[in-house]
Each structure stands twice: as structure tokens, then as C-alpha cells.
Design a protein around this motif. Structure first.
Motif, PDB file in Angstrom:
ATOM      1  N   ALA A 347      93.041 -50.228  20.846  1.00 41.91           N
ATOM      2  CA  ALA A 347      93.150 -49.813  19.448  1.00 41.91           C
ATOM      3  C   ALA A 347      93.237 -48.294  19.354  1.00 41.91           C
ATOM      4  CB  ALA A 347      91.934 -50.289  18.668  1.00 41.91           C
ATOM      5  N   ASP A 348      94.022 -47.824  18.403  1.00 40.12           N
ATOM      6  CA  ASP A 348      94.036 -46.398  18.068  1.00 40.12           C
ATOM      7  C   ASP A 348      93.450 -46.248  16.681  1.00 40.12           C
ATOM      8  OD1 ASP A 348      95.373 -45.940  20.415  1.00 40.12           O
ATOM      9  OD2 ASP A 348      97.226 -45.203  19.490  1.00 40.12           O
ATOM     10  N   MET A 349      92.696 -45.198  16.484  1.00 37.60           N
ATOM     11  CA  MET A 349      92.254 -44.911  15.120  1.00 37.60           C
ATOM     12  C   MET A 349      93.155 -43.832  14.543  1.00 37.60           C
ATOM     13  SD  MET A 349      88.570 -44.035  13.515  1.00 37.60           S
ATOM     14  CE  MET A 349      88.340 -42.451  14.143  1.00 37.60           C
ATOM     15  N   GLY A 356      97.164 -39.238  11.269  1.00 38.56           N
ATOM     16  CA  GLY A 356      97.541 -40.015  12.451  1.00 38.56           C
ATOM     17  C   GLY A 356      96.472 -40.066  13.526  1.00 38.56           C
ATOM     18  N   GLU A 357      96.899 -40.434  14.743  1.00 33.88           N
ATOM     19  CA  GLU A 357      95.963 -40.776  15.827  1.00 33.88           C
ATOM     20  C   GLU A 357      94.897 -39.716  16.096  1.00 33.88           C
ATOM     21  OE1 GLU A 357      97.746 -41.670  19.679  1.00 33.88           O
ATOM     22  OE2 GLU A 357      95.827 -41.243  20.639  1.00 33.88           O
ATOM     23  N   ILE A 358      93.649 -40.155  16.089  1.00 30.66           N
ATOM     24  CA  ILE A 358      92.594 -39.268  16.590  1.00 30.66           C
ATOM     25  C   ILE A 358      91.784 -39.890  17.722  1.00 30.66           C
ATOM     26  CG2 ILE A 358      92.391 -37.817  14.514  1.00 30.66           C
ATOM     27  CD1 ILE A 358      89.886 -39.251  13.827  1.00 30.66           C
ATOM     28  N   THR A 359      91.857 -41.227  17.877  1.00 30.33           N
ATOM     29  CA  THR A 359      91.212 -41.824  19.044  1.00 30.33           C
ATOM     30  C   THR A 359      92.111 -42.906  19.638  1.00 30.33           C
ATOM     31  OG1 THR A 359      90.118 -43.812  18.145  1.00 30.33           O
ATOM     32  CG2 THR A 359      88.994 -41.725  17.788  1.00 30.33           C
ATOM     33  N   SER A 360      91.880 -43.185  20.922  1.00 31.51           N
ATOM     34  CA  SER A 360      92.500 -44.334  21.592  1.00 31.51           C
ATOM     35  C   SER A 360      91.432 -44.975  22.449  1.00 31.51           C
ATOM     36  CB  SER A 360      93.609 -43.896  22.541  1.00 31.51           C
ATOM     37  OG  SER A 360      94.807 -43.712  21.853  1.00 31.51           O
ATOM     38  N   GLY A 361      91.434 -46.292  22.477  1.00 33.84           N
ATOM     39  CA  GLY A 361      90.454 -46.950  23.334  1.00 33.84           C
ATOM     40  C   GLY A 361      90.632 -48.442  23.342  1.00 33.84           C
TER      41      GLY A 361
END
Ligand code: 4AD
Ligand code: MG
Length: 434
Positions: A347-349, A356-361
Motif C-alpha cells: 500500500a502507498d499512502m 501524493g505519495e508519502i509512504t510505501s509499505g
């Protein structure tokens, strides 16, 4: 004793002698009197007034110590306090060509970032950065996560070979770390939930407003978690950070963004939107992407980029999670969703209002056969992943985590357009100095 401006601005000192050390932030010389706004070493300012015969040598950014009587003057900036100067001591008289004035090009400010750190804008950003790191650490301590550090000099890629920085290490080639993730994965087997904050490096070859070549990467990893657990951790951490930063850095946020009510309104849970749904929404809006120099409507299998993420989040006031990306769009370590073949438990937050994207995990592949196949499929050098594969040989467990770029987070909460302004000394393809 020398005090800071914010400590002096209090009723108890009115009419009393006070001493402040700092730099000449603003200077207005009149025939009789000179107004010096002094800036202390935490960026606080206070106006002082001296008879002009005492100040003829004073220049902007000179380092000085002033001694005088505190008085209330409603005309004085920042709270209506003023110091009627008695003594003026100088440490250094600054040259008159201090390059930073009121209106400057972005380029000049970047070339002089070592001096631009003295502007109120950069001071505000630095304080928000400091609070972000402080409250992140505080959240981890309160929730019993162990802080760790991972090596920066590494032998293998985490996020694809194209953004690796290679360097010569004695007689072999090594890389600068793109992410601590693989090392954090090794640690969970004996340390449980762990986290780190360290620089990550990416040889980003394009100039964008959200990529740096060196950024501060906050990452965590934990055993026995589900994807939903990882999303909840992010919701908790993000709300904790925002609540505390608004509280501690209200003034600084106000200086940088016009409206902080948007931030105050952020509420959990954040929406979970499947990759499929995201593509559908974009198609409904006839969102087009570049493909071999031609524009075409986005389709299933395309990655989300800065523009599609802007489109997806522009009318949201809360962050959203995009979940279930096709495996091909994500790195080798992403675990496949057994309920939904070909989809990754990743998931990306995306931050709202277009950021737009600030996290990926997400979850990590914990099966040795699958992981070995994926490493080969991606054309990676399997030999350098032997130790990583060992983790799947000896007591493998379901596990996962995520990473957040501190600068991306700050860019969002401060509403700053260019990521270069969220870090004190930015590194990009075209900038390694100052
Ligand atoms: O999405 P990324 O590449 O994911 C990882 O590195 C995972 N291994 C993290 C993990 O699961 N432990 O990077 C994570 C975050 C991005 O969402 C973004 O916030 C930030 O790091 N980031 C960058 N920030 C600034 N400049 C860059 N070039 C960035 N690349 C990634
Ligand atoms: Mg990512």
C-alpha cells in the motif's frame, strides 16, 4: 545573563535591564535613532532602539550583544516589546554585501542556503523538521518500538537498480542504501518491532518537485502483522505527528501555509482505495499519461505517478491508501495476495490536496521459493541476497513495514511546493553544494 527574545518578552522584565545576543536581522537608521531588530540563536526577534551615534558601524547580519531597558511599545513588531538600548557590543561586523534580502530568486537562495538558513522561512522549516523527528521518536518510544540503525554501505538494491548510487569500496563495488528495509527485516527475528531514521539515497535522474537524491527515511518493520495492521500503524503515527506538530509549531505552520484548518481536520481511518478502483476513477476523468511520446488514457497495469496521484487526491481532505498494486509495479520483496492472484499486499499512502505519495509499505514475501524466483525475475544478483534468503530458511514469519520520507511529509504539512525547501541542505541531480 543573556536571554533569548521569547523569554524576554514578558511583563516581569518591563522596566528592567535585559541582555540579548544575536544578529542584526533588520536595520533602519534614522537621523536621531536607529532601529535594530535583533535575531537570537533560535530565530526569535525583538526590536531595539539606539541613538544613531552609537550604531554608525553596524551592518545587517553583524553579530552583536545589546543591553538595555525593556519597554512596551505597541508599534514594535512581534508582541509590542522593544528594548531601549544602553550598551552595544559587537562580535563581528558583517560585510555589507550580505546576499540575502527581501526578494530573491529561488536559485540565489539555493546557492546561498548556508546563509538563507537565517531567514524566518527556513527557521520555521527547520523547527518543523525538528519537531517531526522528535514526535516520531516519541511515538515509537510510547508504543514500545525499538530504535535501530542499519548500514548505509550495502551490496544490494532494495528499490530497483536504476536509482542506485555506486561507489568504490576498497576493491569492490558497493552502493549507498536506498532503504534500511532488508536489514530491519533481519532484526525483527530477535528484536521484534523495530524502526530507524536514516538517510536513504536514490540516483533520481530527473528534476522533480518531490525527489531528492538524499532524503531522511523513517522506516519500521514488525513480525506477525497483517496489511491492515501496517495501515493502522500509519494512521496512528500520522495523526500523532500532525496533532503534536500543530500544537508545538502553530506559529511556524501559520507562517508557511495559509490555512492550517485542513491539517486540523484530518481524521482516521483513511480511505482504502484499491489500485483497480484508482484506475477506474482516473479513466472516468479521462486521465491521460505519456506513453512513448504519445498521450493516451491510463489503463490497468500503468504505475501511478505524480500527476495521477495529484488527480486522485486533489479533492480529498484526508490521506488515502492505495492498496493491491499489481506485483509487477512493486519490488521483488512484496508479498503476493493469495486471495487475488498477481496483486501485491502493498500500500502507498497518498497525502491529500494533490500532494501524493508519502509512504510505501506492506507485507514481505516470506516464502523462500517465491522470493528466489522474484529476485531472478527482476534480474537482480541472487548472490548478494543470500543472507536475506536465510531469513526465510530459518523460522520465517509473516511480517511487514513501511517507509516514509520525512521531506515528503513536511512538504505536505507545510504546503511547500518544492521538496528542496523542506531540507536544510538539499541534494539533487544538479545540486551538491552548499
Ligand atoms: O516508496 P519507497 O521507495 O519504499 C521503500 O523504500 C520501502 N523499502 C520502504 C519500506 O517499506 N521500508 O520509499 C519510501 C518513501 C516514499 O513513500 C517517499 O516518501 C520517500 O520514501 N522517498 C523519497 N523522498 C524524497 N526523495 C526521493 N527520491 C524519495 N524516494 C522515496
Ligand atoms: Mg513508493
Amino acid at each position: 545573563m543573556s536571554l533569548r527574545c521569547n523569554d524576554i518578552k514578558s511583563f516581569e522584565y518591563i522596566g528592567k535591564r535585559v541582555k540579548v545576543r544575536g544578529w542584526v536581522h533588520r536595520l533602519r537608521k534614522q537621523k536621531e535613532n536607529t532601529f535594530i531588530v535583533i535575531r537570537d540563536d533560535r530565530g526569535g526577534i525583538i526590536q531595539t532602539i539606539f541613538p544613531s551615534e552609537k550604531t554608525s558601524h553596524i551592518t545587517l547580519e553583524s553579530s552583536i550583544e545589546i543591553n538595555g531597558l525593556l519597554q512596551k511599545d505597541t508599534r514594535a513588531p512581534e508582541g509590542g516589546y522593544e528594548i531601549k538600548g544602553i550598551d552595544l557590543k559587537t562580535f563581528n561586523i558583517a560585510q555589507v554585501d550580505f546576499p540575502i534580502g527581501q526578494y530573491q530568486s529561488a536559485e540565489l537562495l539555493l546557492n546561498n542556503r548556508h546563509l538563507a538558513l537565517r531567514t524566518r522561512r527556513m527557521i520555521a522549516i527547520a523547527k518543523i523538521r525538528s519537531s517531526t523527528m522528535k514526535f516520531a521518536r516519541q511515538w515509537f518510544i510510547e508504543n514500545n518500538w525499538m530504535e535501530v540503525t542499519a548500514p548505509i554501505i550495502v551490496k544490494s538494491a532494495v528499490e530497483g537498480g536504476s536509482t542506485l548510487f555506486k561507489l568504490r569500496y576498497f576493491d569492490e563495488d558497493v552502493y549507498l542504501s536506498q532503504s534500511a528495509q532488508l536489514y530491519l527485516e533481519a532484526m525483527i527475528f530477535s528484536l521484534g518491532p523495530v524502526w530507524s531514521l536514516a538517510p536513504s539515497f536514490r540516483a533520481e535522474k530527473s528534476r522533480t518537485i518531490r525527489h531528492l537524491t538524499e532524503f531522511s527515511h523513517l522506516e519500521l518493520e514488525a513480525p506477525w502483522v497483517s496489511l491492515e495492521d501496517i495501515l493502522r500503524i500509519q494512521e496512528q503515527l500520522i495523526s500523532y505527528l500532525i496533532g503534536n506538530i500543530i500544537n508545538e509549531r502553530f506559529e511556524e505552520l501559520n507562517l508557511l501555509r495559509s490555512d492550517i484548518s485542513e491539517l486540523k481536520g484530518i481524521q482516521t481511518p483513511f480511505d482504502r482505495i484499491s489500485y483497480e478502483k484508482a484506475i477506474e476513477i482516473l479513466q472516468r476523468n479521462e486521465f491521460r499519461i505519456e506513453d512513448n511520446g504519445k498521450k493516451r488514457i491510463i489503463q490497468w497495469g500503468d504505475d501511478l505517478n505524480i500527476d495521477s496521484e495529484r488527480e486522485l487526491t486533489k479533492s480529498h481532505s484526508n490521506p488515502i491508501f492505495i492498496i493491491g498494486y499489481p506485483l509487477e509495479l512493486k519490488p521483488f520483496y512484496v508479498k503476493e495476495d493469495v486471495q487475488c492472484h498477481g496483486r501485491g499486499l502493498a500500500a502507498d499512502m497518498l497525502a491529500p490536496q494533490g500532494f501524493g505519495e508519502i509512504t510505501s509499505g506492506g507485507l514481505r514475501e516470506d516464502d523462500i521459493m517465491t522470493l528466489t524466483r522474484r529476485i531472478k525475475q527482476e534480474g537482480l544478483d541472487a548472490a548478494t541476497y543470500q543472507w536475506y534468503l536465510d531469513l526465510r530458511k530459518y523460522g520465517s514469519v509473516p511480517h511487514g513495514g513501511f517507509g516514509m520520507g520525512i521531506e515528503r511529509f513536511i512538504r505536505w504539512i507545510t504546503n511547500i511546493e518544492d521538496i528542496k525547501d523542506t531540507v536544510l541542505f538539499p541534494r539533487t541531480i544538479s545540486r551538491v553544494s552548499p
